[in-house]
Design a protein around this motif. Structure first.
Motif, mmCIF file in Angstrom:
data_model
loop_
_atom_site.group_PDB
_atom_site.id
_atom_site.type_symbol
_atom_site.label_atom_id
_atom_site.label_comp_id
_atom_site.label_asym_id
_atom_site.label_seq_id
_atom_site.Cartn_x
_atom_site.Cartn_y
_atom_site.Cartn_z
ATOM 1 N N GLN A 163 0.831 -1.207 0.000
ATOM 2 C CA GLN A 163 0.000 0.000 0.000
ATOM 3 C C GLN A 163 0.864 1.256 0.000
ATOM 4 O O GLN A 163 0.607 2.206 -0.756
ATOM 5 C CB GLN A 163 -0.905 -0.004 1.238
ATOM 6 C CG GLN A 163 -2.012 -1.050 1.225
ATOM 7 C CD GLN A 163 -3.300 -0.515 0.631
ATOM 8 O OE1 GLN A 163 -3.291 0.463 -0.109
ATOM 9 N NE2 GLN A 163 -4.409 -1.156 0.945
ATOM 10 N N LEU A 164 1.881 1.271 0.846
ATOM 11 C CA LEU A 164 2.738 2.460 0.962
ATOM 12 C C LEU A 164 3.535 2.705 -0.310
ATOM 13 O O LEU A 164 3.705 3.853 -0.726
ATOM 14 C CB LEU A 164 3.676 2.299 2.158
ATOM 15 C CG LEU A 164 3.016 2.388 3.540
ATOM 16 C CD1 LEU A 164 3.996 2.006 4.638
ATOM 17 C CD2 LEU A 164 2.469 3.799 3.786
ATOM 18 N N TRP A 174 8.414 12.978 1.502
ATOM 19 C CA TRP A 174 9.303 12.503 2.560
ATOM 20 C C TRP A 174 8.517 11.789 3.662
ATOM 21 O O TRP A 174 9.019 10.859 4.292
ATOM 22 C CB TRP A 174 10.088 13.680 3.149
ATOM 23 C CG TRP A 174 11.201 14.128 2.249
ATOM 24 C CD1 TRP A 174 11.280 15.293 1.545
ATOM 25 C CD2 TRP A 174 12.386 13.396 1.931
ATOM 26 N NE1 TRP A 174 12.434 15.333 0.798
ATOM 27 C CE2 TRP A 174 13.145 14.182 1.029
ATOM 28 C CE3 TRP A 174 12.898 12.159 2.314
ATOM 29 C CZ2 TRP A 174 14.361 13.764 0.504
ATOM 30 C CZ3 TRP A 174 14.119 11.743 1.794
ATOM 31 C CH2 TRP A 174 14.836 12.540 0.915
ATOM 32 N N GLN A 175 7.275 12.219 3.868
ATOM 33 C CA GLN A 175 6.449 11.548 4.879
ATOM 34 C C GLN A 175 6.193 10.090 4.493
ATOM 35 O O GLN A 175 6.335 9.176 5.333
ATOM 36 C CB GLN A 175 5.113 12.291 5.044
ATOM 37 C CG GLN A 175 5.233 13.662 5.670
ATOM 38 C CD GLN A 175 5.564 14.755 4.661
ATOM 39 O OE1 GLN A 175 5.863 14.471 3.501
ATOM 40 N NE2 GLN A 175 5.514 16.001 5.118
ATOM 41 N N LEU A 180 7.637 4.210 4.582
ATOM 42 C CA LEU A 180 8.213 3.051 3.901
ATOM 43 C C LEU A 180 9.387 2.482 4.691
ATOM 44 O O LEU A 180 9.522 1.256 4.839
ATOM 45 C CB LEU A 180 8.685 3.438 2.492
ATOM 46 C CG LEU A 180 7.673 3.384 1.359
ATOM 47 C CD1 LEU A 180 8.283 3.927 0.078
ATOM 48 C CD2 LEU A 180 7.172 1.964 1.142
ATOM 49 N N VAL A 181 10.239 3.357 5.190
ATOM 50 C CA VAL A 181 11.383 2.917 5.989
ATOM 51 C C VAL A 181 10.896 2.202 7.253
ATOM 52 O O VAL A 181 11.401 1.130 7.613
ATOM 53 C CB VAL A 181 12.281 4.114 6.362
ATOM 54 C CG1 VAL A 181 13.340 3.691 7.381
ATOM 55 C CG2 VAL A 181 12.956 4.685 5.113
ATOM 56 N N ILE A 182 9.904 2.779 7.908
ATOM 57 C CA ILE A 182 9.377 2.175 9.145
ATOM 58 C C ILE A 182 8.752 0.812 8.853
ATOM 59 O O ILE A 182 8.959 -0.154 9.601
ATOM 60 C CB ILE A 182 8.357 3.121 9.809
ATOM 61 C CG1 ILE A 182 9.058 4.380 10.316
ATOM 62 C CG2 ILE A 182 7.626 2.420 10.951
ATOM 63 C CD1 ILE A 182 8.114 5.473 10.774
ATOM 64 N N SER A 183 7.974 0.724 7.754
ATOM 65 C CA SER A 183 7.342 -0.562 7.424
ATOM 66 C C SER A 183 8.395 -1.611 7.071
ATOM 67 O O SER A 183 8.264 -2.788 7.444
ATOM 68 C CB SER A 183 6.358 -0.391 6.263
ATOM 69 O OG SER A 183 7.028 -0.106 5.050
#
Length: 419
Positions: A163-164, A174-175, A180-183
């Motif tokens: 989804q992201l 950037w948000q 994406l980095v967190i997921s």
């Protein structure tokens, strides 16, 4: 007057509930009911891995550290799933009973997110229903949510990352990049093979979106891989080495001894079982599988210009094959049983990719009409439905083992009772 106003608001709400929303809700209810029925008699499935997960979560809640039974450090898998179990353990009642309902919730949410993706990619309503049914009656998804395994939450994280990525490609920011980095980080601290999806994601960020210069995309891609996979896994391995002198499980004596083609046959057997009954000869199932892959490749090449969601198809393809190929290569190192459990995380991307390309083919061959290939897909749904019902009934009738697959202290056994 008030009654008329209330009726008017109710009618407006009903009108806003679309066909796709109704199908999504029904699909969520189906998989939740199936997972519930599978464990309603004897509880969720328990294996050696399950005991380690539950014990680690319990020890984290009680003692503040991750431990295996008999107080040995927990290094087998990353810590996210035990952390979730620790949170569940604070709910009154047996941990096993609470996890049973937690897994049902995860199954329903996984299908909800997957159906919302299908809605964006599939225009034909009949194909949309077929795709949702294939997800609701998915034996791999039901399997990993019936047993206490980390693949359940891992699968929903995979869908969330899909989804992201789609949102990021449509409107980079950037948000969304940080999400994406967190997921990706969550994937890696849930299971170490999450790094395979991060590798695929890094490739996607090198290619898309086309509006960003390649040099900038390369930096974005490398930072994503570093923050999402390299750093968290390095920290976890350093912690493991300090506690037990090992980075992870000791696999030195468990090299895979079968030949390349025998090993490849195992993967063929699993993937073809998603599409065709096991009773068919393996050579016929493999032949039909490659015929389907050729057909999908033809659709993509021939109708490429008419695929309005081409980047989405690319995201699904890259994430699917990055996990599949890397898992295939790494599984030569260990004698882990390759089954629906290991490949369950790519079931959703695989089904979405399949039906989105079939949708493109049917719309281009017979615009405004129902193409014959859709009727074949509709007939095919009999197989996943009957397969899921058969397996769910079998799990419903299977009691927990009299002896636990992993010995535990007597004081902990109450946590493994199902009420």
């Amino acid at each position: 007057m008030h009654i008329k106003t209330a009726n008017g608001r109710l009618q407006t709400m009903i009108n806003k509930i679309s066909f796709h929303t109704v199908i999504t809700i029904i699909s969520c209810f189906i998989i939740a009911a199936l997972v519930y029925y599978a464990g309603s008699k004897y509880g969720p499935g328990i294996t050696f891995d399950s005991i380690n997960y539950v014990y680690a979560g319990h020890s984290l809640a009680e003692k503040g550290e991750l431990l295996r039974p008999f107080q040995t450090p927990f290094i087998e898998w990353p810590p996210l799933y035990p952390l979730l179990i620790a949170m569940v353990s604070y709910v009154p009642g047996s941990i096993l009973t609470n996890l049973f309902y937690f897994q049902i919730l995860i199954a329903a949410l996984t299908v909800a997110l997957s159906c919302s993706l299908a809605r964006k990619m599939i225009r034909n309503n009949i194909l949309f229903v077929i795709a949702c049914l294939s997800l609701a009656f998915s034996t791999p998804l039901i399997l990993v949510n019936h047993f206490i395994w980390s693949e359940s939450f891992f699968s929903i994280l995979v869908v969330l990352q899909l989804q992201l990525f789609i949102c990021y490609l449509q409107k980079p920011s950037w948000q969304l990049y940080m999400l994406l980095v967190i997921s990706g980080l969550l994937l890696c601290v849930q299971r170490q093979v999450g790094a395979f999806f991060v590798a695929g994601g890094a490739c996607i960020l090198c290619i898309y979106p086309s509006s960003i210069p390649f040099s900038k995309k390369l930096i974005i891609s490398l930072c994503y891989a570093l923050l999402a996979a390299v750093l968290p896994l390095l920290l976890w391995w350093i912690r493991n080495y300090q506690l037990r002198g090992l980075l992870m499980n000791d696999y030195r004596d468990t090299l895979f001894l079968t030949s390349f083609f025998s090993h490849l046959g195992i993967y063929h057997d699993i993937v073809t079982s998603w599409l065709l009954p096991d009773e068919l000869p393996i050579w016929l199932r493999v032949l039909l599988l490659y015929g389907l892959l050729f057909f999908l490749a033809f659709i993509y090449v021939y109708y490429r210009k008419s695929i309005t969601h081409q980047p989405v198809v690319a995201v699904l393809s890259i994430l699917f094959w990055s996990y599949f190929v890397l898992l295939f290569l790494i599984s030569f190192i260990v004698t882990e049983q390759i089954d629906d459990r290991k490949l369950a995380p790519i079931y959703v991307p695989g089904m979405l990719l399949l039906f989105s390309l079939v949708d493109v083919y049917s719309r281009n061959k017979q615009p405004g009409r129902t193409h014959w290939v859709i009727y074949i897909c509709l007939l095919w749904t009999i197989y996943p439905v009957t397969r899921a019902l058969y397996n769910v009934h079998a799990w419903h009738q299977t009691a927990m083992p009299a002896e636990l697959p992993q010995p535990v202290e007597e004081s902990f056994k109450d946590n493994l009772r199902f009420y």
